[in-house]
Design an enzyme around this catalytic site. Structure first.
Site, PDB file in Angstrom:
ATOM      1  N   LYS A  80       0.843  -1.195   0.000  1.00 25.79           N
ATOM      2  CA  LYS A  80       0.000   0.000   0.000  1.00 25.79           C
ATOM      3  C   LYS A  80       0.878   1.245   0.000  1.00 25.79           C
ATOM      4  O   LYS A  80       1.867   1.326   0.735  1.00 25.79           O
ATOM      5  CB  LYS A  80      -0.921  -0.014   1.225  1.00 25.79           C
ATOM      6  CG  LYS A  80      -1.958   1.106   1.269  1.00 25.79           C
ATOM      7  CD  LYS A  80      -2.853   0.950   2.501  1.00 25.79           C
ATOM      8  CE  LYS A  80      -3.917   2.039   2.573  1.00 25.79           C
ATOM      9  NZ  LYS A  80      -4.761   1.901   3.796  1.00 25.79           N
ATOM     10  N   SER A 155      -9.657   2.134   2.866  1.00 26.04           N
ATOM     11  CA  SER A 155      -8.843   2.894   1.936  1.00 26.04           C
ATOM     12  C   SER A 155      -7.870   2.039   1.122  1.00 26.04           C
ATOM     13  O   SER A 155      -7.301   2.499   0.138  1.00 26.04           O
ATOM     14  CB  SER A 155      -8.036   3.937   2.709  1.00 26.04           C
ATOM     15  OG  SER A 155      -7.118   3.304   3.613  1.00 26.04           O
ATOM     16  N   SER A 179      -9.613  -0.272   7.066  1.00 29.66           N
ATOM     17  CA  SER A 179      -9.072  -0.161   5.705  1.00 29.66           C
ATOM     18  C   SER A 179      -8.338  -1.388   5.184  1.00 29.66           C
ATOM     19  O   SER A 179      -7.963  -1.429   4.015  1.00 29.66           O
ATOM     20  CB  SER A 179      -8.136   1.061   5.614  1.00 29.66           C
ATOM     21  OG  SER A 179      -8.880   2.243   5.733  1.00 29.66           O
TER      22      SER A 179
END
Length: 491
Positions: A80, A155, A179
């Protein structure tokens, strides 16, 4: 010929260790897969082809030299874009850091390299991890491989979508309010939030410092446990890091996979099984709870009365902390700088930089947080929210005196169409209704696929006491053994 991209991390590691394939071959297969499908998924913001192949060659050379390598050596991983990577762009999904190449690796990335994994690149995310759909990325939305007209969660939608699209067997996410788990739920993958402080935040670009938790994402529970083991543990560079070893999550996952939960007591959170969840989600959850009962688990109802206040408390605490953390993005030291023509004051340059660099959701949360912390409102808003956080923690403490773990759906609904909730922030925030309490408490939680509703994945959430991460992996692996994994449609 075996399609290397369809294998689990355990299977890939076994083939590389035996010499049946090489780390370079595995890496190239995944790079080819990214090249073939990512224009439709947009899971990646940056693919580090050169770096990945170099890392893979290093693994092959070390193995040829007889060096003993870890259990994930040669396995590709996607990261990420919230974690710093030396010399590799780290944008956090924001224009304000476009093109920034950090001078250092985060602890998580250091540990990934030390474990011999091969970093493929950086995955898309909601800007500064603020969002539940990956539609708030400054670089465009990621799409769900199950249905490319739908969101992949947020997210960390890029990390989950990369798994579901078979672009990577492992990925790293971060979980501030859900997330990791929520994208896992809506993409049919596994997402684990470790105990807060069980994984290092050093080099994690901060959103909410008392909540942010990096963690593993995978397609199977055992793969997630192996990745958790590789990245977890104490880090003296992180003041909130717990000075204790990672619980034996791998052994717990292997034990759970035998399908025996005799003596395990699980509590269904009553506040999460009433109104709010779609009927198809509740049906899949209940069927899975029954499957756990057949494996020997005792299932009881547990009330956590203050969980219903978690959402409003979170949306005061997290924005307040982001208001403080994001003050460093001022256009002075690094990142974007706008309006610096020699005729404007520093304040004007900072204002213009933030106006151009931050997206609307980030600005919204900064303003909420700044207001909640302002003189005259601190006690009424931020102070009250922290009191609610204490009550939620007490609910967890009381529950874990009665049961070994809590269970619930991961998210109230399946993946929704792209664009359907961006005009209504509250409807977007509801995606994290069931995941937020665990972040406020600080304990571990995992989302495991538990079936389909309307042809789309449903997630099953298991919440455990702090530093009992192994407990959630045992239950998760048992559920996986009973209901199986999900296979996305072919892209």
């Amino acid at each position: 010929m075996t399609d290397l991209t369809k294998l689990t991390a355990v299977e890939i590691a076994g083939l590389v260790a035996s010499g049946e394939t090489s780390a370079v071959e595995v890496t190239q297969a995944h790079l080819d897969r990214i090249g073939a499908v990512d224009d439709r998924v947009h899971a990646f913001l940056h693919v580090d082809t050169e770096g990945a192949l170099a890392a893979a060659r290093s693994v092959d050379e070390r193995r040829a030299a007889g060096e003993e390598l870890g259990p994930l050596a040669g396995v590709p991983v996607a990261v990420k874009d919230v974690l710093t990577t030396k010399g590799v762009p780290t944008t956090v999904g924001s224009k304000i850091l476009e093109g920034w190449r950090p001078p250092y690796d985060s602890t998580i990335v250091e540990r990934l390299r030390a474990a011999g994994t091969v970093m493929l690149g950086k995955t898309n995310m909601d800007e500064f991890a603020m969002g539940s759909s990956t539609e708030y990325s400054a670089y465009g939305p990621t799409r769900n491989p199950w249905d490319t007209d739908r969101i992949p969660g947020g997210s960390g939608g890029g990390s989950a979508a990369a798994l579901a699209a078979y672009e990577a067997p492992l990925s790293i996410g971060s979980d501030t309010g859900g997330s990791i788990r929520q994208p896992g739920a809506v993409t049919g993958t596994v997402g684990a939030k470790p105990t807060y402080g069980g994984t290092s935040r050093y080099g994690l670009v901060a959103f909410s410092s008392s909540l942010d938790t990096p963690g593993p994402c995978a397609r199977t529970v055992l793969d997630a446990a192996l990745l958790h083991e590789a990245i977890g543990g104490h880090d003296p560079r992180d003041s909130t890091s717990i000075p204790a070893p990672v619980p034996d999550v791998v052994a717990a996952a292997r034990r759970g996979a035998t399908g025996d939960l005799t003596g395990v007591k699980l509590g269904v959170v009553t506040e999460f099984t009433g109104e709010g969840a779609e009927p198809g989600v509740m049906a899949a959850f209940r069927e899975s709870a029954e499957a756990l009962a057949k494996l020997g688990a005792e299932i009881v109802e547990i009330s956590c009365p203050h969980f219903k206040y978690a959402l409003p408390a979170y949306y005061l605490i997290a924005p307040s902390e982001c208001s403080s953390n994001l003050a460093r993005f001022d256009g002075v030291r690094f990142g974007l700088r706008v309006g610096d023509d020699g005729n404007r004051s520093l304040e004007e340059v900072m204002s213009m930089t933030r106006e151009a660099g931050f997206g609307p959701e980030v600005k919204r949360r900064i303003m909420i947080g700044t207001y909640a912390l302002s003189s005259g409102y601190y006690d009424a808003y931020y102070g009250q929210a922290q009191k609610v956080r204490t009550l939620i923690t007490r609910d967890f403490t009381s529950a874990f005196e009665q049961v070994d773990a809590l269970i619930s759906p991961t998210t109230p609904f399946v993946a929704f169409p792209i664009g359907s909730r961006t005009a209504d922030p509250y409807q977007m925030y509801l995606a994290d209704l069931f995941t937020i309490p665990t972040n406020l408490y600080g304990g571990p939680a995992i989302s495991v696929p538990c079936g389909l509703s309307e042809g789309l994945p449903v997630g099953f959430q298991i919440m455990a006491p702090t530093m009992a991460d192994d407990r959630m992996y045992r239950v998760a692996a048992a559920l996986e053994s009973a209901v199986g994994t999900l296979t996305p449609p072919t892209l």
